[in-house]
Scaffold this motif. Structure first.
Motif, PDB file in Angstrom:
ATOM      1  N   ALA A 198       0.852  -1.186   0.000  1.00  0.00           N
ATOM      2  CA  ALA A 198       0.000   0.000   0.000  1.00  0.00           C
ATOM      3  C   ALA A 198       0.890   1.238   0.000  1.00  0.00           C
ATOM      4  O   ALA A 198       2.083   1.157   0.295  1.00  0.00           O
ATOM      5  N   TYR A 199       0.294   2.360  -0.337  1.00  0.00           N
ATOM      6  CA  TYR A 199       1.036   3.608  -0.481  1.00  0.00           C
ATOM      7  C   TYR A 199       1.331   4.218   0.880  1.00  0.00           C
ATOM      8  O   TYR A 199       0.433   4.273   1.695  1.00  0.00           O
ATOM      9  N   PRO A 200       2.532   4.709   1.141  1.00  0.00           N
ATOM     10  CA  PRO A 200       3.718   4.632   0.307  1.00  0.00           C
ATOM     11  C   PRO A 200       4.427   3.294   0.486  1.00  0.00           C
ATOM     12  O   PRO A 200       4.717   2.890   1.596  1.00  0.00           O
ATOM     13  N   GLY A 201       4.733   2.646  -0.615  1.00  0.00           N
ATOM     14  CA  GLY A 201       5.263   1.293  -0.547  1.00  0.00           C
ATOM     15  C   GLY A 201       6.768   1.227  -0.443  1.00  0.00           C
ATOM     16  O   GLY A 201       7.311   0.271   0.080  1.00  0.00           O
ATOM     17  N   ASN A 202       7.462   2.231  -0.961  1.00  0.00           N
ATOM     18  CA  ASN A 202       8.925   2.218  -0.881  1.00  0.00           C
ATOM     19  C   ASN A 202       9.467   3.640  -0.879  1.00  0.00           C
ATOM     20  O   ASN A 202       8.710   4.612  -0.764  1.00  0.00           O
TER      21      ASN A 202
END
Lengths: 560, 454
Positions: A200-204
């Motif tokens: 899910a956002y933020p994923g990285n």
């Protein structure tokens, strides 16, 4: 009579509180363990007041939580407990710049059903800057006693979580009935790290950098709005409450620093990039690759806590495998091993003042690592400064701790033999004026991490197999005993990097540990538990983030 | 007088400290066959680079004092190769959790320590377009880099002054992500709807902020700041060049219509395997195409393809480039360009333009690189044999006049940072990791990857 009552009644109210902070057992103590006095005098000791400032044959008096006297000719109160300091060294209590000490990892937030991955709830995304680490503090967590045993008295403890887990606090590593009583200062930092939400956002890193900018800009606008509204609300749109943004207000006002857990040089540069763009006060914690960053750190006015986790010394290949190419590769690897270690002295020399962070270092390795740094250019005074006064200055608490001076907190570590000498032993640690005695077995020391007597039974090398849905995977599970604590490493047969086993416990025939793996920039925690029968371990590995488990079995290798 | 000179010196000193310390070199390349791309091929010619810029092109140039001389007799000199589609030198590629992530930027994740950079230099490449992946409809902003290998500071690799660009993606990749996560888009129709919705939202956002900025009231309250919308507004205003992952002619044509409706002009299609079917339409729009030479059939939407694609597009007047999208292909882009001579009979100059001036135009950096002209950057590749020959061997590569690759002085271990806890592993020539990064992080994590630390 009435007058007496009038005088004493307020005291009666305060008294229990005094006792509570003085000693938990003071009111009624069937164990008879409570101290007879809170005044201590260590006589005829080598007192290292601050790095390079040593009093031989000196006396230090700690009275009611504070250092009341230090020097050669000191009056010792009659009611003081006297400790003979012959052969003893007294140092200021150590300060940990960034750690999880005392905090308990909360349950991973459950993945909501029908999660809208582009915009997950803040709780799941790990964006909870409004939270406080105090809520994660477990007063008798084993990490507190194990860090204290090493000489640490104050920890800047930060909360577990993902991108923005919450505020950190300065924790006195003592024993109290309630976490509040252990707080030196609350909400001293906003803690953040490059930890994305699973799926899910933020994923990285990409999303985290953008999200941070977005939050910060909106916090600036929101702060501005609420200030304008406060000074003249009539005719103005009412600001809506947003606790996430409000948590940034003191950061925007530069009253509170951002503590960024940035391990690598690239992560540190990203944190500095955000600082340069947005203008907040930045402290980088847990830095392991700082040798190329001296200019970037100095030019941006960033403060640093270097990691006390050091790489393992590389082992050379067997003679018969040492081709010319392997030799060259090993040489370069060694060159980098040294670079990780010499950077501490080099940064110090270049004028970067730093403290230490133990967030990635297991307690069992810390003393060994400090000694390793001595071999690579740090002096004893440098190490002591990073552990005490420099850390205190960086955290803004040098007026109350960080050196042994009259009026400062009664935080001290007392060792037999100099702390950094090979055979030194911590005898006492004073935290907030309370004495912890390591001559006898430490009170309440049987915490989760401390190894029970039969822990030796699992020490050794095991061959393990993981039966994951993707097939079998194997390697060695090496369990060691380090300074009375269990430590371990998981190696992999396919040449993947080793993983440190963390929070290892062995009790009632049940082995528990955890390790984390990096899956494309996303850290995944794997919990392993199961019974040990003879030489067989029948464990189950669980990834809570994905709510799956699979077997992890191991057999102990026969000792040769 | 003295005072002001001092002041100027001080200002110069300060600015040089503040700006990234990018190395600039001086070199005189002597007696080469110089393929200028824009001005024909010059025999027995010298190229002088001073302070990182091409200072002079001509015969028998006198070697200025202190300038290194390179004897290139019998060798070919061409502009440094540009790769308009690359995923090397990035620590992350996709923020694939959302289908519109215009706010994220590859600028934040540049990894100057990626040894693939050196491998690319060894193939004559001097600049790359580090792109976000294709997991989402509107992906992140890309970063144009100069391959100044050796620095550990990502800022040192930045192509100073290059225009901003952004990644879009159509077709199977974004819809696959959408279906996996149960969100829009799940079909090509959804992709178009998403694009139109995003730009419409951006227009509303812009209106709000314009109104706020115009408002003279002391009681005005700023609207919510949205970095995603800010970026979309910049696209609408022509400040960001769009590079769109696409395969099929219908989706390519769809985007042309969407962009016409919203007045967006700066557009390059990436991959565009069916672009040849809509070549006249692309030419009319002024859109570019950056394609593979002969790579297709790796998924359903890429079955209908041809190795004549680049040639057909070129002959139709579409600004076309050939890219790598790979840490392996990037090492021999000159071979990829040469394939257009077998499939389409492009001239030497047309073929080499596909990997030099044409991608430079697509990235908006053609005034700086892409050809050998006086005043342009000293980004140069020297070849043994003609670069379009099967036997071509890159021997030296310069960026800003600084030599970053020299075949005669090619140190084996080019890693910049080494993990002291790493095992000394068998060297792999083929590195699967550098191959397909387009959808990295966009898929649901599997256990094999978990336990392999990928």
């Amino acid at each position: 009579m009435k007058k007496l009552r009038k005088t004493f009644f307020p005291l009666l109210l305060i008294l229990p509180m005094l006792f509570l902070s003085a000693n938990v057992n003071a009111q009624s103590d069937p164990t008879a363990e409570s101290p007879a006095t809170r005044t201590y005098a260590i006589q005829n000791a080598t007192i290292v007041q601050a790095p390079g400032n040593v009093i031989e044959g000196g006396t230090i008096v700690i009275e009611n939580g504070l250092i009341s006297a230090v020097g050669k000719n000191v009056n010792i109160p009659a009611y003081a407990e006297i400790i003979d300091g012959t052969d003893l060294f007294v140092y200021p209590g150590f300060i940990d710049g960034m750690a999880y000490t005392g905090a308990k990892r909360p349950e991973q937030p459950e993945r909501p059903r029908n999660l809208f991955t582009p915009d997950p709830p803040n709780e799941y995304a790990g964006i909870t800057p409004e939270k406080h680490v105090v809520d994660q503090i477990v007063i008798d967590d084993a990490s507190i006693s194990s860090m204290r045993k090493l000489g640490f008295t104050v920890s800047h403890t930060v909360p577990y979580g993902r991108m923005l887990p919450g505020s950190g606090a300065l924790l006195l590593l003592t024993e109290k009935e309630h976490a509040d009583l252990m707080l030196l200062q609350e909400d001293v930092s906003l803690y953040t790290q490059f930890a994305g939400a699973p799926g899910a956002y933020p994923g990285n890193t990409l999303g985290i950098m953008a999200k941070f900018r977005n939050l910060y800009r909106n916090a600036e606008l929101s702060k501005q709005h609420s200030e304008m509204y406060a000074s003249g609300p009539a005719g103005m749109e009412r600001p809506t409450r947003d606790r996430t943004l409000e948590a940034f207000y003191p950061v925007v006002a530069k009253q509170k620093p951002i503590f960024y857990n940035a391990n690598t040089a690239l992560e540190a540069r990203r944190a500095i990039r955000l600082k340069n763009e947005l203008g907040f006060n930045l402290v980088i914690g847990n830095l392991q690759q700082g040798w190329d960053l001296v200019d970037a750190i100095k030019n941006s006015g960033t403060q640093v806590f270097m990691s006390l986790e050091l790489p393992e010394e590389p082992k050379e290949a067997k003679e018969e495998d040492q081709t010319e190419e392997v030799k060259q590769l090993e040489e370069r690897r060694m060159e980098f091993y040294k670079r990780y270690l010499t950077q501490y002295a080099e940064m110090k020399k270049a004028g970067v003042k730093f403290g230490f962070s133990t967030i990635d270092a297991s307690a069992g390795k810390i003393k060994k690592n400090l000694k390793t740094l001595l071999d690579y250019g740090m002096t004893e005074d440098d190490l002591l400064a990073a552990l005490t006064i420099d850390a205190a200055e960086l955290l803004g608490i040098n007026t109350i701790t960080g050196s042994l001076e009259k009026g400062k907190l009664g935080n001290a570590v007392i060792t037999k033999g100099a702390y950094f000498a090979d055979d030194s032993q911590v005898k006492y640690v004073f935290v907030d004026g309370d004495k912890f005695d390591f001559e006898v077995k430490e009170k309440k020391a049987n915490g989760e991490n401390a190894a029970p007597a039969n822990a030796e039974a699992i020490v050794g090398t095991w061959s393990y197999t993981v039966m994951s849905p993707e097939g079998e995977q194997g390697g060695k599970m090496i369990i060691r005993m380090e300074d009375g604590f269990l430590a371990g490493t998981l190696t992999s047969n396919d040449g993947s990097p080793d993983n440190d086993m963390q929070n290892i416990s062995f009790r009632d025939g049940e082995l528990n540990f955890e390790f984390s793996i990096d899956a494309g920039g996303q850290s995944v925690l794997v919990l392993v538990s199961g019974p040990v029968t003879g030489n067989e371990f029948d464990g189950e590995a669980t990834v809570e983030q994905f709510n799956v488990s699979f077997p992890l079995r191991a057999t102990k290798d026969e000792a040769k | 007088m003295k005072k002001s000179t001092l002041l100027i010196a001080f200002v110069l000193l300060v600015t040089s400290v503040v700006q990234a310390q990018v190395k600039k070199g001086d070199v005189l390349i002597k007696n080469a066959t110089v393929i200028t791309i824009t001005n024909g091929t010059l025999e027995n010619t010298d190229v002088l680079i001073r302070d990182g810029k091409i200072d002079k092109i001509g015969k028998s140039i006198k070697t200025p004092r202190g300038v290194e001389e390179v004897d290139a007799t019998g060798k070919f000199v061409m502009p440094g190769i540009l790769d308009a589609h690359s995923h090397i030198a990035g620590t992350s590629i996709n923020e694939g959790t959302s289908q519109v992530t215009a706010e994220v930027t590859m600028e934040d994740v540049v990894n100057p320590m990626d040894v693939s950079i050196y491998r690319a230099l060894a193939g004559g490449v001097t600049s790359i377009h580090l792109m976000h992946g294709s997991a989402n409809v509107i992906g992140g902003q890309n970063e144009t880099l100069k391959l100044r290998y050796g620095s550990t500071n990502p800022d040192d690799l930045r192509f100073e002054g290059a225009p901003r660009t952004i990644k879009f993606a159509l077709g199977e990749n974004p819809t696959r992500g959408g279906r996996a996560r149960g969100i829009q888009p799940q079909s090509r129709m959804g992709v178009e709807a998403m694009l139109r919705n995003s730009f419409s939202e951006a227009l509303v956002y812009k209106k709000k902020w314009d109104a706020y900025r115009k408002d003279k009231s002391s009681k005005k309250v700023a609207p919510e700041y949205n970095l995603r919308m800010e970026t979309l507004v910049d696209i609408l205003e022509g400040e960001i060049l769009v590079h769109c992952h696409s395969y099929r002619a219908d989706e390519i044509y769809m985007l042309l219509k969407v962009f016409s409706d919203f007045g967006i002009e700066k557009l390059t299609f990436q991959h565009a395997n069916e672009a040849y079917k809509v070549a006249p339409e692309l030419a009319e729009f002024g859109a570019g195409a950056s394609v593979f030479a002969d790579w297709w059939a790796y998924k359903l939407e890429v079955y209908y393809s041809t190795a004549y694609n680049a040639a057909i597009l070129t002959k139709n007047g579409v600004n076309t480039s050939i890219n790598s999208d790979s840490g392996e292909l990037i090492r021999h882009l000159f071979h990829e360009a040469a394939k257009t001579q077998k499939y389409g009979q492009l001239s030497d100059n047309e073929a080499l333009a596909l990997i030099t001036i044409n991608p430079a135009k697509q990235l908006g950096i053609d005034h700086r690189v892409g050809s050998i002209e006086e005043g342009k950057d000293g980004d140069i590749a020297i070849f043994e044999g003609h670069p379009l020959s099967t036997y071509a061997i890159p021997v030296m590569t310069f960026v800003d006049g600084v030599k970053y690759f020299d075949r005669d002085n090619d140190v084996k271990d080019q890693r910049i940072y080494i993990d002291p806890e790493s095992t000394i592993e068998t060297v792999q020539i083929f590195d699967a990791h550098s191959q397909h990064r387009c959808m990295e992080d966009a898929e649901v994590v599997n256990f094999y990857d978990l336990f392999n630390n990928k």
